[in-house]
Structure formats: C-alpha cells, structure tokens
Design a protein around this motif. Sequence first.
Motif, mmCIF file in Angstrom:
data_model
loop_
_atom_site.group_PDB
_atom_site.id
_atom_site.type_symbol
_atom_site.label_atom_id
_atom_site.label_comp_id
_atom_site.label_asym_id
_atom_site.label_seq_id
_atom_site.Cartn_x
_atom_site.Cartn_y
_atom_site.Cartn_z
ATOM 1 N N VAL A 62 0.861 -1.181 0.000
ATOM 2 C CA VAL A 62 0.000 0.000 0.000
ATOM 3 C C VAL A 62 0.900 1.235 0.000
ATOM 4 C CG1 VAL A 62 -1.753 1.296 1.245
ATOM 5 C CG2 VAL A 62 -1.846 -1.196 1.215
ATOM 6 N N VAL A 63 0.734 2.052 -1.018
ATOM 7 C CA VAL A 63 1.518 3.277 -1.155
ATOM 8 C C VAL A 63 0.553 4.451 -1.039
ATOM 9 C CG1 VAL A 63 2.990 4.629 -2.680
ATOM 10 C CG2 VAL A 63 3.190 2.142 -2.639
ATOM 11 N N VAL A 64 0.901 5.397 -0.174
ATOM 12 C CA VAL A 64 0.068 6.577 0.024
ATOM 13 C C VAL A 64 0.663 7.736 -0.771
ATOM 14 C CG1 VAL A 64 -0.862 8.204 1.701
ATOM 15 C CG2 VAL A 64 -0.596 5.793 2.316
ATOM 16 N N LEU A 65 -0.126 8.239 -1.704
ATOM 17 C CA LEU A 65 0.249 9.427 -2.480
ATOM 18 C C LEU A 65 -0.565 10.593 -1.945
ATOM 19 C CD1 LEU A 65 0.118 7.939 -6.092
ATOM 20 C CD2 LEU A 65 2.068 8.049 -4.553
ATOM 21 N N SER A 66 0.091 11.712 -1.719
ATOM 22 C CA SER A 66 -0.596 12.879 -1.157
ATOM 23 C C SER A 66 -0.339 14.099 -2.022
ATOM 24 C CB SER A 66 -0.098 13.165 0.262
ATOM 25 O OG SER A 66 -0.280 12.035 1.082
ATOM 26 N N VAL A 67 -1.341 14.952 -2.070
ATOM 27 C CA VAL A 67 -1.213 16.240 -2.764
ATOM 28 C C VAL A 67 -1.673 17.295 -1.766
ATOM 29 C CG1 VAL A 67 -1.901 17.628 -4.746
ATOM 30 C CG2 VAL A 67 -1.734 15.146 -4.966
ATOM 31 N N TRP A 75 5.239 11.047 -1.994
ATOM 32 C CA TRP A 75 5.243 9.581 -2.077
ATOM 33 C C TRP A 75 5.478 9.117 -0.650
ATOM 34 C CZ3 TRP A 75 4.897 6.004 -6.121
ATOM 35 C CH2 TRP A 75 5.251 4.694 -5.812
ATOM 36 N N GLN A 76 4.484 8.473 -0.055
ATOM 37 C CA GLN A 76 4.484 8.183 1.377
ATOM 38 C C GLN A 76 4.667 9.528 2.095
ATOM 39 O OE1 GLN A 76 3.203 5.405 1.787
ATOM 40 N NE2 GLN A 76 4.493 3.638 1.421
ATOM 41 N N LEU A 99 -2.650 1.882 -4.466
ATOM 42 C CA LEU A 99 -2.347 3.277 -4.204
ATOM 43 C C LEU A 99 -3.515 3.929 -3.482
ATOM 44 C CD1 LEU A 99 -0.714 4.432 -7.561
ATOM 45 C CD2 LEU A 99 0.388 3.566 -5.515
ATOM 46 N N HIS A 100 -3.205 4.660 -2.420
ATOM 47 C CA HIS A 100 -4.197 5.464 -1.716
ATOM 48 C C HIS A 100 -3.854 6.922 -1.989
ATOM 49 C CE1 HIS A 100 -5.204 2.153 1.446
ATOM 50 N NE2 HIS A 100 -5.525 1.818 0.218
ATOM 51 N N LEU A 101 -4.785 7.621 -2.579
ATOM 52 C CA LEU A 101 -4.570 8.998 -2.982
ATOM 53 C C LEU A 101 -5.264 9.925 -2.000
ATOM 54 C CD1 LEU A 101 -3.440 10.999 -5.012
ATOM 55 C CD2 LEU A 101 -5.455 10.624 -6.417
ATOM 56 N N GLN A 102 -4.466 10.770 -1.335
ATOM 57 C CA GLN A 102 -4.991 11.755 -0.396
ATOM 58 C C GLN A 102 -4.799 13.128 -1.005
ATOM 59 O OE1 GLN A 102 -2.628 11.214 3.120
ATOM 60 N NE2 GLN A 102 -3.792 9.435 3.801
ATOM 61 N N LEU A 127 -6.330 2.127 -7.537
ATOM 62 C CA LEU A 127 -6.150 3.467 -6.995
ATOM 63 C C LEU A 127 -7.389 3.794 -6.181
ATOM 64 C CD1 LEU A 127 -4.637 6.222 -6.886
ATOM 65 C CD2 LEU A 127 -5.933 6.853 -8.915
ATOM 66 N N GLY A 128 -7.182 4.131 -4.919
ATOM 67 C CA GLY A 128 -8.304 4.471 -4.051
ATOM 68 C C GLY A 128 -8.151 5.888 -3.510
ATOM 69 N N PHE A 129 -9.263 6.549 -3.269
ATOM 70 C CA PHE A 129 -9.248 7.892 -2.740
ATOM 71 C C PHE A 129 -9.523 7.834 -1.239
ATOM 72 C CE2 PHE A 129 -10.256 8.427 -7.177
ATOM 73 C CZ PHE A 129 -9.432 9.483 -7.541
ATOM 74 N N VAL A 130 -8.695 8.523 -0.478
ATOM 75 C CA VAL A 130 -8.854 8.567 0.979
ATOM 76 C C VAL A 130 -9.590 9.842 1.331
ATOM 77 C CG1 VAL A 130 -7.644 8.572 3.180
ATOM 78 C CG2 VAL A 130 -6.717 7.275 1.271
ATOM 79 N N THR A 131 -10.684 9.694 2.061
ATOM 80 C CA THR A 131 -11.464 10.849 2.503
ATOM 81 C C THR A 131 -11.772 10.717 3.980
ATOM 82 O OG1 THR A 131 -13.551 9.756 1.977
ATOM 83 C CG2 THR A 131 -12.583 11.114 0.243
ATOM 84 N N VAL A 132 -12.239 11.801 4.549
ATOM 85 C CA VAL A 132 -12.672 11.800 5.939
ATOM 86 C C VAL A 132 -14.196 11.769 5.934
ATOM 87 C CG1 VAL A 132 -12.645 13.136 8.081
ATOM 88 C CG2 VAL A 132 -10.646 13.136 6.593
ATOM 89 N N PRO A 133 -14.803 10.872 6.720
ATOM 90 C CA PRO A 133 -16.268 10.807 6.720
ATOM 91 C C PRO A 133 -16.878 12.115 7.235
ATOM 92 C CG PRO A 133 -15.322 9.137 8.187
ATOM 93 C CD PRO A 133 -14.200 9.893 7.598
#
Length: 135
Positions: A62-67, A75-76, A99-102, A127-133
Amino acid sequence: MAFGGGLEPQQDMMTELNMTPLVDVMLVLLILFMITMPLLTQAVAVNLPTASEQPVQTDPEVVVLSVDKDGLWYWQQDLVTEQQMQQRLLQAAAQQPVLHLQGDKDVPYQHMVRLMALVQQAGIEQLGFVTVPAD
C-alpha cells in the motif's frame, strides 16, 4: 345414421390410467443410470503427499500518495517532483501496489488529474481515494 363417440350407450367410459408404459420407461431409465454411474465415478487412485507448510499470503504493498493545498506531491512522506513520481510509479508498477490517494480539499483539480494520469500511464490498476467521513 347416428353421430357420436362411437360407444354404445350401455358401455361405460374407461376411467383408469394405463400405468404399464410409465413403469416400463422408469425401469429402462433406472437400468441406464445403474450402468452409467460407475463409469462416471471412476478415478485414478493417487496417494497425494501432505504439505506441512502454510501457503504464503502476499498482501499487495500500500503506497500513500498525497497532494497538499499548494499542489506539491508526496510519495508516502517524501516530497517528490513530477519526474520522480513518474519514475517511482514505473518502478512500483511491477509489484502492482494499491495506491491510496490523499488530496487536500483546497488543491486545484489539475494537480489531482495529472497525478491520476501518471498512475494510469504507469499501468497501475488499483487506486483508491482517501477521505474523511462527514459528520
């Protein structure tokens, strides 16, 4: 000349079913099944070895990509440029990571789309998108 069913008035109608053809068909089917069942269940007797080891379960990386809100890519936890991100994605594509995209909610849309395009060009399928509920 009389028209009718061909029966004389003193003859009664036959109300019984003739069961003989039904019994004959059922016996033929029973004999066919008895003959063909041993042919269907034949198998080669093989004494298979037993394995004492548990199968190895490999979970994808699992790799976390953030913008961030300024459009910078991570990258992480490492800050990377577009060329570095492209190289890392191409190297990681062989392992098919998840990939988890934040993305920051204030990030311009073009930065997210460009990153998703790089992921697609690298051939990574998950590729999955990470969100806050929402509250």
